[in-house]
Every structure is written in structure tokens, then in C-alpha cells.
Design an enzyme around this catalytic site. Structure first.
Site, PDB file in Angstrom:
ATOM      1  CB  VAL A  84      -0.791   0.018   1.176  1.00 29.53           C
ATOM      2  CG1 VAL A  84      -1.915   1.305   1.324  1.00 29.53           C
ATOM      3  CG2 VAL A  84      -1.652  -1.402   1.238  1.00 29.53           C
ATOM      4  CG  ASP A  85       4.075   3.783  -2.023  1.00 27.78           C
ATOM      5  OD1 ASP A  85       4.289   4.535  -1.290  1.00 27.78           O
ATOM      6  OD2 ASP A  85       4.844   3.881  -3.260  1.00 27.78           O
ATOM      7  CB  ILE A  86      -2.421   5.123  -1.500  1.00 24.57           C
ATOM      8  CG1 ILE A  86      -2.534   3.984  -2.524  1.00 24.57           C
ATOM      9  CG2 ILE A  86      -3.200   6.317  -2.389  1.00 24.57           C
ATOM     10  CD1 ILE A  86      -3.871   3.188  -2.309  1.00 24.57           C
TER      11      ILE A  86
END
Length: 221
Positions: free
Chosen positions: A142-144
Site C-alpha cells: 500500500v503506497d498511496i
């Protein structure tokens, strides 16, 4: 290439675009490598690649090589995908979800993401995608970010419970977060405290960059 050589002394911007989703996107030669930045932060390669590589190393390259399907929520320029494929030599399937089609266009043009055969790119909102997907994953990254902001839904229990439910046994979540003030520290500690300890182990890694903190969750049953 002369731009690459000069970039060891001064960053050289080679591309800039306004995007409806990400506002400003820039591609720059910096210290001999191409990086992708938003107006105020690094989006791919550079420091971000170091951060996510550190998280993957903590999970263990040998464990990653045994995985069959990895989900990346937030692709940007694809630096973590390049780490998986080029450095770890991961051979399994990768699904990348990115809301901004302009970002994928740039990733294909400048970072050759289109050449990765095991990669499927889905243009979609991450929240919508995780509600719809029927697959289970060995690793969810998860890299948002929206520039330096993180969408609130990432920290809501509904979303964290949903992505945890998409893990295979012994699967991992690698969650990159940005810490800019004490409220963000409190937010991260609250997030960790709400993970079910009977089903999952969770930890925060010591920071290697001032403003980024990685959370790792492992499904233990």
C-alpha cells in the site's frame, strides 16, 4: 548521457506535466538516476525506492520469491515493481492498481513499466478495487499518496479489515505511511492497535527516512 552525468551535481528536470489527479508530475535526473516527483515529495525511485526496498528486505527476499501473486496499490512510476522484478528477480504475477492514467503513461514512457510481462495494470481507485477483487494475495503493498497527503480511507478499519481479508495464509501487507506531525504518529499507533492480534502480527519498522514509517502486517493463521 550528459544529463545523467550533470545530475550528480544538480538535479535536471526533463519532464513536467499537470495531472488532474496528481497536480504536478515531474521526471528528473538526480544523482545519476531518473526519479518521479510530485510538487512536494518523491513519488517513485530515489528515497521512496529505498524505503520500500527496506520493507521488502524486512519481509525477506527468499519469502517473496516463493510468492505467486503480489498486489501493489499505488503504482506511480513503478519503483517497487522494478525492485521486485529487477533486484529480487520475482517471477510471479503482479497486479498494480493506479488511479491516475497520466502516471501510468509516464511510467511506461520513462521507466519502461510496459516491458514487464508479469505485470497487469488496473486503472482504478484502490478502495473500489479491493471491494471488487476476488483474488487472494501473498503480499499487498500500500503506497498511496496525493502529493504529501494520504487519503483518510487508508486508516479506516473497514479498509484495513478488507485488505487483511485478501491475504493468503502467511501473507503480508507492507504499508508506507507519511508522518508530518504528532497527529500522524497517533494515527499510526491507533491503526496498529486495531489489527486483530489473534489473526495477524503487526509492527512498525524503525524509520530510515525522516517522514516515512513502514507498517508490516503478517497473517499468522
Amino acid at each position: 548521457m550528459i544529463q545523467k552525468l550533470f545530475s550528480y551535481f544538480i538535479p535536471i528536470k526533463i519532464f513536467k506535466k499537470k495531472s488532474s489527479r496528481s497536480k504536478i508530475i515531474e521526471v528528473t535526473w538526480a544523482n545519476g538516476e531518473l526519479v518521479l516527483d510530485s510538487e512536494n515529495t518523491n513519488y517513485s525511485y530515489g528515497s521512496l525506492q529505498r524505503i520500500l526496498r527496506y520493507g521488502l528486505r524486512n519481509i525477506g527476499y527468499d519469502a517473496i520469491l516463493e510468492m505467486s501473486h503480489i498486489l501493489v496499490l499505488g503504482v506511480a512510476g513503478g519503483s517497487v515493481i522494478k525492485t521486485l522484478v529487477d533486484e529480487i528477480e520475482y517471477k510471479g504475477k503482479i497486479t498494480g492498481v493506479e488511479i491516475d492514467p497520466d502516471m501510468i503513461e509516464i511510467a511506461n514512457q520513462y521507466f519502461n513499466l510496459k516491458d514487464i510481462k508479469q505485470l497487469e495494470i488496473v486503472i482504478d481507485d484502490a478502495f473500489e478495487f479491493v471491494l471488487k477483487t476476488k483474488d487472494k494475495y501473498d503480499l499487498i503493498i500500500v503506497d498511496i499518496f496525493e502529493d504529501i497527503k494520504m487519503p483518510n480511507f487508508l486508516f479506516e478499519s473497514f479498509f484495513s479489515n478488507r485488505i487483511c481479508s485478501l491475504l493468503k495464509n502467511q501473507g503480508f501487507i507492507l504499508f508506507n505511511t507519511m508522518i508530518l506531525d504528532e497527529a500522524h504518529n497517533v494515527r499510526n499507533r491507533k491503526y496498529i492497535s486495531e489489527i486483530n492480534p489473534k489473526l495477524f502480527s503487526s509492527k512498525m519498522l524503525p524509520r530510515i527516512e525522516v517522514h516515512n514509517e513502514l507498517i508490516i502486517i503478517e497473517k499468522v493463521e
